[in-house]
Design an enzyme around this catalytic site. Sequence first.
Site, PDB file in Angstrom:
ATOM      1  N   ASP A  67       0.821  -1.217   0.000  1.00 35.29           N
ATOM      2  CA  ASP A  67       0.000   0.000   0.000  1.00 35.29           C
ATOM      3  C   ASP A  67       0.853   1.264   0.000  1.00 35.29           C
ATOM      4  O   ASP A  67       2.072   1.212   0.178  1.00 35.29           O
ATOM      5  CB  ASP A  67      -0.969   0.001   1.196  1.00 35.29           C
ATOM      6  CG  ASP A  67      -0.322  -0.467   2.496  1.00 35.29           C
ATOM      7  OD1 ASP A  67       0.919  -0.408   2.603  1.00 35.29           O
ATOM      8  OD2 ASP A  67      -1.059  -0.881   3.402  1.00 35.29           O
ATOM      9  N   HIS A 138      -7.327  -4.977  10.051  1.00 34.11           N
ATOM     10  CA  HIS A 138      -7.092  -4.727   8.620  1.00 34.11           C
ATOM     11  C   HIS A 138      -5.802  -5.398   8.151  1.00 34.11           C
ATOM     12  O   HIS A 138      -4.867  -5.587   8.914  1.00 34.11           O
ATOM     13  CB  HIS A 138      -7.126  -3.227   8.274  1.00 34.11           C
ATOM     14  CG  HIS A 138      -5.948  -2.432   8.716  1.00 34.11           C
ATOM     15  ND1 HIS A 138      -6.000  -1.063   8.871  1.00 34.11           N
ATOM     16  CD2 HIS A 138      -4.671  -2.767   9.026  1.00 34.11           C
ATOM     17  CE1 HIS A 138      -4.814  -0.628   9.238  1.00 34.11           C
ATOM     18  NE2 HIS A 138      -3.995  -1.629   9.349  1.00 34.11           N
ATOM     19  N   GLU A 143      -9.833  -2.172   5.198  1.00 31.14           N
ATOM     20  CA  GLU A 143     -10.473  -1.915   6.484  1.00 31.14           C
ATOM     21  C   GLU A 143     -11.707  -2.809   6.650  1.00 31.14           C
ATOM     22  O   GLU A 143     -12.192  -3.384   5.676  1.00 31.14           O
ATOM     23  CB  GLU A 143     -10.886  -0.435   6.541  1.00 31.14           C
ATOM     24  CG  GLU A 143      -9.728   0.547   6.365  1.00 31.14           C
ATOM     25  CD  GLU A 143      -8.854   0.691   7.615  1.00 31.14           C
ATOM     26  OE1 GLU A 143      -8.704  -0.273   8.386  1.00 31.14           O
ATOM     27  OE2 GLU A 143      -8.295   1.795   7.817  1.00 31.14           O
TER      28      GLU A 143
END
Length: 241
Positions: A67, A138, A143
């Site tokens: 990410d 998460h 999430e």
Amino acid sequence: MDIVIAKTKSECDNIAAGIIRQQIADRPKSVLGLATGDTPSGLYARLIELYEKGLVDFKDVETFNLDEYRGLSKDHPQSYSYYMHKNLFSKINVRDENIHLPNGQALDAKQECMDYENKIKDAGGIDLQLLGIGRNGHIGFNEPNNSFASMTCLTDLTEDTIEANSIYFDSCAEVPRTAFSMGIKTIMQARKIILLAYGKGKAQAIADSLTGPITPLVPGSVLQLHPFITVLLDEDAASLL
Ligand code: PGA
């Protein structure tokens, strides 16, 4: 699922480093999925030590990070690109062109997500994915309530995640509210997974993920369905199992 509970974080880091070393020895062109945050920093220090001793060679390894915050440039000190270069890439012989993170400053978010998925596909898929876990369960920035079918996407961060990550910023207000993240499906397509979790703050998320119902409310619970996952926990993170 192999679950290892060790006395200390550093024992887990050593085991994880050994698994990664073996993966690269077996397949020098391995595609690694990497993570950021507090959790993997000790493991990255171990990998650097192994590299300096000539025990692992990253020359042909390709990496994809989970990410990246939306809006931060690569050289912003809180960007994950900056973290990875500081904690690992600048100290090993991985090639620049083999390093991939989502571009936090991409103007066309949809295109960026599609391109990232395509790059993973073109590399042959991820051989070994490293994961931490959030206090809210998460994985990556997926999430609670994100679909298990999600691929790389732009995702909204929850208040809990913003607060947890604010320790790295001057204030909560500075934490980006959105991020690019590999999706749950992207993560689950990895051939092997290592999940690391340390400290009491992760105990509930670990108990819910490993022993609770498999539900998007606890993103980490999807990992119960992965055929080749090793979970490395210190005693605090395992304390509610
Ligand atoms: P941490 O974050 O390693 O900084 O605890 C993990 C995560 O939120 O996934």
